[in-house]
Design a protein around this motif. Structure first.
Motif, PDB file in Angstrom:
ATOM      1  N   ARG A 362     -78.262  33.402 -13.055  1.00 51.58           N
ATOM      2  CA  ARG A 362     -79.437  33.100 -13.875  1.00 51.58           C
ATOM      3  C   ARG A 362     -79.933  31.700 -13.514  1.00 51.58           C
ATOM      4  N   THR A 363     -81.200  31.607 -13.092  1.00 51.65           N
ATOM      5  CA  THR A 363     -81.716  30.306 -12.657  1.00 51.65           C
ATOM      6  C   THR A 363     -83.233  30.309 -12.714  1.00 51.65           C
ATOM      7  N   GLU A 364     -83.812  29.173 -12.415  1.00 51.10           N
ATOM      8  CA  GLU A 364     -85.270  29.018 -12.428  1.00 51.10           C
ATOM      9  C   GLU A 364     -85.828  29.325 -11.044  1.00 51.10           C
ATOM     10  N   LEU A 365     -86.937  30.070 -11.000  1.00 49.78           N
ATOM     11  CA  LEU A 365     -87.539  30.499  -9.723  1.00 49.78           C
ATOM     12  C   LEU A 365     -89.044  30.285  -9.763  1.00 49.78           C
ATOM     13  N   SER A 366     -89.611  29.794  -8.644  1.00 53.65           N
ATOM     14  CA  SER A 366     -91.068  29.658  -8.513  1.00 53.65           C
ATOM     15  C   SER A 366     -91.432  29.694  -7.037  1.00 53.65           C
ATOM     16  N   ALA A 367     -92.695  30.004  -6.738  1.00 56.55           N
ATOM     17  CA  ALA A 367     -93.188  30.024  -5.360  1.00 56.55           C
ATOM     18  C   ALA A 367     -94.644  29.578  -5.346  1.00 56.55           C
ATOM     19  N   ILE A 368     -94.972  28.669  -4.431  1.00 56.57           N
ATOM     20  CA  ILE A 368     -96.322  28.108  -4.328  1.00 56.57           C
ATOM     21  C   ILE A 368     -96.813  28.254  -2.891  1.00 56.57           C
ATOM     22  N   LEU A 369     -98.079  28.624  -2.740  1.00 58.42           N
ATOM     23  CA  LEU A 369     -98.723  28.683  -1.431  1.00 58.42           C
ATOM     24  C   LEU A 369     -99.334  27.317  -1.122  1.00 58.42           C
ATOM     25  N   LEU A 370     -99.016  26.777   0.067  1.00 64.91           N
ATOM     26  CA  LEU A 370     -99.517  25.468   0.489  1.00 64.91           C
ATOM     27  C   LEU A 370    -100.390  25.619   1.719  1.00 64.91           C
ATOM     28  N   ASP A 371    -101.369  24.703   1.882  1.00 68.40           N
ATOM     29  CA  ASP A 371    -102.149  24.695   3.111  1.00 68.40           C
ATOM     30  C   ASP A 371    -101.410  23.913   4.183  1.00 68.40           C
ATOM     31  N   ALA A 372    -102.039  23.768   5.366  1.00 71.84           N
ATOM     32  CA  ALA A 372    -101.375  23.107   6.491  1.00 71.84           C
ATOM     33  C   ALA A 372    -101.038  21.652   6.181  1.00 71.84           C
ATOM     34  N   GLY A 373    -101.766  21.041   5.251  1.00 72.16           N
ATOM     35  CA  GLY A 373    -101.500  19.656   4.885  1.00 72.16           C
ATOM     36  C   GLY A 373    -100.539  19.504   3.733  1.00 72.16           C
ATOM     37  N   GLY A 374    -100.017  20.634   3.228  1.00 73.47           N
ATOM     38  CA  GLY A 374     -99.054  20.584   2.139  1.00 73.47           C
ATOM     39  C   GLY A 374     -99.667  20.604   0.757  1.00 73.47           C
ATOM     40  N   LEU A 375    -100.988  20.781   0.625  1.00 72.18           N
ATOM     41  CA  LEU A 375    -101.630  20.822  -0.673  1.00 72.18           C
ATOM     42  C   LEU A 375    -101.496  22.212  -1.280  1.00 72.18           C
ATOM     43  N   PRO A 376    -101.210  22.307  -2.582  1.00 71.23           N
ATOM     44  CA  PRO A 376    -101.036  23.617  -3.215  1.00 71.23           C
ATOM     45  C   PRO A 376    -102.348  24.388  -3.313  1.00 71.23           C
ATOM     46  N   LEU A 377    -102.296  25.682  -3.037  1.00 73.62           N
ATOM     47  CA  LEU A 377    -103.470  26.554  -3.095  1.00 73.62           C
ATOM     48  C   LEU A 377    -103.361  27.610  -4.185  1.00 73.62           C
ATOM     49  N   ALA A 378    -102.147  28.124  -4.405  1.00 71.04           N
ATOM     50  CA  ALA A 378    -101.998  29.206  -5.380  1.00 71.04           C
ATOM     51  C   ALA A 378    -100.544  29.325  -5.802  1.00 71.04           C
ATOM     52  N   ASN A 379    -100.339  29.797  -7.020  1.00 70.42           N
ATOM     53  CA  ASN A 379     -99.003  30.128  -7.502  1.00 70.42           C
ATOM     54  C   ASN A 379     -98.724  31.594  -7.167  1.00 70.42           C
TER      55      ASN A 379
END
Length: 431
Positions: A362-379
């Motif tokens: 049991r743990t915390e999970l997340s995933a984020i889409l990043l652009d080529a510069g490392g900026l977040p685009l979407a969860n």
């Protein structure tokens, strides 16, 4: 009694350079190996060594076979002049470990040409039946992701390929066979730019004749969103150098636009080495792609003016078979984003980037889409506590505003699992 020179001349005219190089070394056998096989490539005047993908790459540059994301079936029929016709069948599919394979069967034939008779003075004296003109090639091509072997080059996504073909040719009662191989590569040094090279038609042949050995260098540039958010322009310039010819050029230009599930393309090309009398050396073509349910298929047409001989026409049909969703198991150790090659998928064909995870606690999970510069685009997976079990991170290639992500660009998925983080690079491609 002799065979008519018209068909032999035309058979040679159907290859780059025509009969001008027919007496040079390496051009006595297998001239049909220089033929481009798909209507897509014919419409671009064969300038597809760098941009050719899947079934179009099997006989052009085997390294391009890897650029096909789906199992693809293809058939082309070309109508030339003087009853000469051509058929091309091909199939490509992806394999494990960043590799792919393609097989093809190519035939050029004419059984309607008359054998002429000459009198003692060499004058025409009628005909005596028909004679066969045939050319057939069967082979396979294998491509592999070279960044798996040289991780330091991963940013250029290098691919390599090798092809092996068996060749048979018959003109009237003369028949010969041969075996050839091709070796090629592709690299992407900059976004939208592909550089490629291929050695074509190396091998052996029965009898004293040689093969049309040549090296072709190609560079392709493509850019998205020229006048529409889902359009693309492609420009390629190739430069073949053959043992029986000097340096020459050929170029192709294509504009493609996508409307929901239907895509249209218009293309044209020019090649310097075309020496058919009266031919301008240009070609044109159109095509469309249609996604029915999850099954993409398309038709392409090409037209080539052949000067004093008339015109050539080619029509192709391509069907993509949707494979099972590809999943990548996430390991339990931290991953260096530059260590593994990007995962390629095809959102316009219904594919998604999928990553399977097995949570053992049991743990915390997340995933984020990043652009080529490392900026977040979407969860892609909202942060939350999950129970032990199987989970999946999925990206369909679209951004939160509903627009298709820029194709041919590397994106990064950051997966946070408890106190640990994994990265996976993904590249959405057009086809």
């Amino acid at each position: 009694m002799r065979v008519s020179p018209a068909s032999v001349w035309l058979a040679l005219c159907l290859v780059p350079g025509g009969p001008a190089g027919a007496n040079g070394p390496g051009s006595s056998f297998g001239e049909g190996l220089r033929l481009t096989n798909t209507a897509w490539a014919i419409g671009l005047s064969e300038a597809m060594v760098a941009s050719g993908e899947g079934v179009s790459a099997v006989s052009l540059n085997p390294a391009g076979v890897l650029d096909a994301g789906l199992t693809t079936l293809h058939v082309t029929h070309a109508f030339y002049v003087e009853s000469i016709q051509e058929d091309y069948l091909a199939c490509t599919t992806r394999l494990p470990f960043g590799s792919a394979i393609g097989v093809s069967l190519h035939g050029l034939y004419d059984s309607a040409t008359g054998r002429t008779i000459e009198d003692a003075m060499g004058r025409y004296a009628g005909e005596s039946g028909r004679y066969p003109l045939g050319f057939a090639v069967g082979g396979a091509a294998y491509a592999v992701d070279l960044s798996r072997l040289a991780p330091g080059l991963g940013f250029m996504r290098p691919t390599g390929g090798i092809g092996l073909r068996g060749v048979w040719q018959q003109i009237d009662r003369s028949s010969r066979i041969g075996v050839t191989f091709d070796v090629g590569f592709k690299i992407r040094p900059f976004p939208g730019v592909t550089v490629a090279g291929v050695l074509q038609n190396a091998g052996v042949v029965s009898g004293p004749a040689g093969l049309p050995l040549q090296w072709v260098t190609g560079i392709a540039w493509q850019n998205e969103r020229i006048g529409n958010r889902n359009d693309r322009v492609l420009l390629e310039i190739d430069s073949p150098v053959a043992v029986d010819r000097g340096l020459s050029l050929r170029a192709g230009l294509e504009y493609r636009i996508q409307f929901s599930r239907v895509g249209f393309a218009i293309r044209g090309g020019w090649k310097q080495e075309n020496e058919v009398p009266g031919a301008p050396g240009v070609s044109t073509g159109v095509g469309f792609r249609w996604l029915i349910a999850r099954m993409p298929w398309g038709v392409d047409y090409a037209f080539v003016p052949w000067g004093i001989f008339g015109a050539a026409h080619a029509i192709s049909m391509t069907v993509g078979i949707i494979p099972k969703p590809r999943t990548v198991e996430i390991d339990t150790g931290p991953v260096d984003p530059g260590r593994e090659p990007p995962e390629v998928f095809y959102p316009l064909k219904g594919e998604r980037a999928r990553y399977a995870l097995k949570m053992e606690e049991r743990t915390e999970l997340s995933a984020i889409l990043l652009d080529a510069g490392g900026l977040p685009l979407a969860n892609l997976f909202e942060k939350r506590v999950v129970e032990p079990g199987d989970y999946e991170i999925v990206w369909n290639g679209y951004l939160p505003n509903g627009e298709l992500a820029t194709l041919e660009v590397v994106y990064r998925i950051s997966i946070q699992y408890g106190a640990r983080t994994w990265y996976r690079d993904v590249v959405p491609k057009r086809e």
